[in-house]
Design a protein around this motif. Structure first.
Motif: not given
Ligand SMILES: Nc1ncnc2c1ncn2[C@@H]1O[C@H](COP(=O)(O)OP(=O)(O)OP(=O)(O)O)[C@@H](O)[C@H]1O
Ligand SMILES: [Mg+2]
Lengths: 217, 373
Positions: A110, A112-115, A120, B45, B48, B50, B71, B74-75, B77, B79, B81, B84, B98-99, B101-102, B148
């Protein structure tokens, strides 16, 4: 007790020396070991050879290792710290690798999947989640360093070993005791401090794994 | 929106995905389904990045994704699973944010978004924000996982069996809520599942896979009515008639020309209704609720100056109009009833479902009810 009461200055000085040796070697060991451990999780084919080498270093008897380092570093603090760093690598590297590699793969996926970028992922996920296992290694290494540093008295590194060996030569229990008591307090105290630190860093977990303290010496 | 062109993925000698072509349009809900190991997760996968395909290419909004920074891709899209994958050392708020924040959103905007999303997935923000994942139940965690994935409002969502690990009751509840959510957010969704009922519930189109290939990609109705081959027919299962019923809403199929009588109407008034050709009469209380029905036999035996209440059979089951025909059938079977009333959200009768109506629907050569909507 008598000796301690009569020579508080000497005991305190040797205790501080002992702390210094242990602290420097543990701090440097952690930095080197964790970095090597992280590299090993990225380049897996290096795991076998590097852990093998660290394992070999770990099995060399401490007195022999100190002796072998004298030609390179002379006597005193330097060879002692160097030897302790070599000893510590196995526990730190191995625990860093297993700490990171035993993280639930779905969490990594996850992340990685979230980028997340590689860095990080390392700082937000792998290190915080690997911390319990890494800390177990750190605790082991700390107690070991305090123990092995005693032997370093043979190569004039100072520390509480001076009192213990002096006491053994003169068969003076008082002197031995003056070295042993602070040593025990030091080992227990250091471990306690690390446990508290770990608790603080891992408030999200309820239970800490009990780490067996490894005796060395 | 998403286009897969001759995409193949080979793991050693295993062809996990074999020459897959798919075109997913904006706002479409595409479900990938098939037996274990058929390549669903691998297909997803690759979208995105992976996993990178061994051959073929994938385009998103017309751009080949192999040329894009994974990177950044993926931000954009979402995701989610099955496992979780909540970060156990972060609070629920930090997990959801999280995203954002990234992407370095301002703190305040992150917080607002977290509150909004928790609300959206049905969790009280004040209660849950500062909890850690282990303090939540499986269903609550799953909601957080979905929240999320929605955090930066990505146009595309990839979901790999997101409800797979839940118990049947929680799963069904989550599915219903997710349908409502999707009506609000209208994402382009690629959704992997093992569960045909789940697929039929969600999908605009279902892609059935086997051994890395897409065997049939069609609307749920077509999959049920015109399975491409034996594999699809077997995969759909022998209960496809029942499954068809689960595709149709009660309100789409009910008989709407009903008449109502009050208990204090006279028998004469009731007879008048029958004479005018009404055959579907429901007795309703003053409050508007259906309370029963009357038989023609009873009606004929009763003097005209008596009241409807005297011959009302006080047993009529009702089903809400937004349920499916499968639910309606369940109610009928459970109550051993030949017909049931359909009620709207105010519990007023708006129609009837009869057993002959159900038979008629199942045997209709084509179902249009969905397209009409
Ligand atoms: N990283 C990998 N390395 C080697 N083989 C893999 C890898 N990932 C998947 N496979 C193989 O590719 C095939 C398809 O796997 P995939 O995970 O896409 O299946 P799936 O349809 O998602 O199955 P499930 O329903 O069990 O999740 C399987 O045969 C699997 O063993
Ligand atoms: Mg899968």
């Amino acid at each position: 007790m008598q000796y301690i009461l009569q020579n508080p200055g000497t005991v305190l000085k040797l205790t501080l020396e002992h702390i210094q040796i242990s602290l420097i070697s543990v701090a440097v060991s952690i930095v080197i070991g964790v970095v090597i451990g992280i590299i090993l999780t990225r380049i897996k084919i290096l795991q076998g050879p590097v852990l093998g080498l660290a394992g070999v270093l770990y099995t060399i008897p401490s007195l022999a290792l100190f002796a072998m380092l004298i030609p390179f570093f002379g006597l005193g603090l330097k060879p002692t710290v160097f030897a302790l760093i070599l000893y510590s690598q196995l526990a730190i590297i191995r625990n860093t690798v297993s700490g990171i590699e035993t993280i639930d793969p779905s969490i990594i996926e996850v992340a990685e999947g979230m980028g997340m970028t590689g860095w990080q992922k390392l700082f937000l996920v792998e290190l915080p989640l690997g911390l319990p296992v890494i800390m177990a290694g750190v605790r082991m290494v700390t107690v070991m360093a305090i123990g092995v540093a005693t032997i370093a008295s043979y190569i004039s590194a100072g520390g509480l070993g001076d009192l213990i060996f002096l006491g053994m030569q003169t068969v003076d229990l008082n002197v031995i005791f003056a070295g042993a008591l602070p040593l025990i307090i030091l080992a227990l105290g250091a471990d306690r401090i690390l446990v508290l630190l770990q608790r603080k860093l891992e408030r999200w977990r309820e239970d800490l794994p009990s780490t067996g303290l490894v005796k060395e010496g | 929106m998403i286009r897969l062109e001759n995409v193949t993925k080979q793991f050693g000698v295993v062809k996990a995905v074999d020459q897959v072509n798919l075109h997913i349009t904006p706002g479409e809900f595409l479900v990938l389904i098939g037996p274990s190991g058929c390549g669903k997760t691998t297909t997803m996968k690759m979208i995105n990045r992976l996993i990178d395909p061994s051959a073929g290419r994938i385009l998103i909004k017309g751009k080949d994704i192999s040329a894009e920074d994974p990177i950044q891709l993926r931000r954009q899209i979402g995701y989610a699973i099955q496992e979780i994958g909540l970060l156990p050392h972060m609070t629920i708020a930090d997990n959801i944010a999280l995203v954002p924040r990234l992407l370095k959103w301002p703190k305040k905007k992150q917080r607002q978004r977290v509150e909004e999303l928790l609300e959206m997935v049905g969790l009280d923000a004040a209660t849950f924000m500062h909890k850690y994942p282990r303090q939540l139940s499986g269903g609550q965690r799953q909601r957080v996982g979905v929240a999320r994935a929605l955090a930066v409002d990505p146009p595309i969502m990839l979901m790999d069996e997101p409800f797979g690990a839940l118990d049947p009751i929680t799963r069904e509840q989550m599915q219903d809520e997710f349908i409502k959510l999707q009506e609000q957010v209208k994402k382009t969704i690629v959704f992997v599942t093992h569960d045909m009922d789940e697929a039929l519930k969600f999908a605009d189109r279902v892609a059935i896979m086997n051994h890395g290939k897409i065997i049939q990609c069609d609307s749920p109705e077509m999959i049920l009515r015109r399975p491409a081959n034996k594999f699809v027919r077997d995969f759909v299962g022998s209960d496809h008639t029942l499954k068809q019923l689960s595709l149709i809403k009660v309100k789409e199929a009910m008989i709407t020309d009903i008449d109502t009588l009050h208990p204090d109407n006279t028998i004469a008034q009731a007879k008048e209704l029958f004479k005018r050709g009404s055959s579907n009469i429901v007795v309703v209380a003053k409050t508007g609720e259906a309370i029963g029905y009357i038989n023609r036999e009873d009606l004929n035996k009763t003097p005209e100056d008596r009241f409807v209440s005297e011959i009302t059979v006080n047993s009529i089951s009702t089903v809400a109009s937004d349920k499916t025909l499968k639910d309606a059938l369940t109610v009928m079977l459970k109550n051993d009833a030949g017909y049931i009333a359909v009620s709207d959200e105010n519990r007023k009768p708006v129609g009837l479902i009869t057993s002959s109506r159900l038979r008629q629907i199942v045997s209709e050569p084509r179902l249009n009810s969905r397209e009409e909507q």
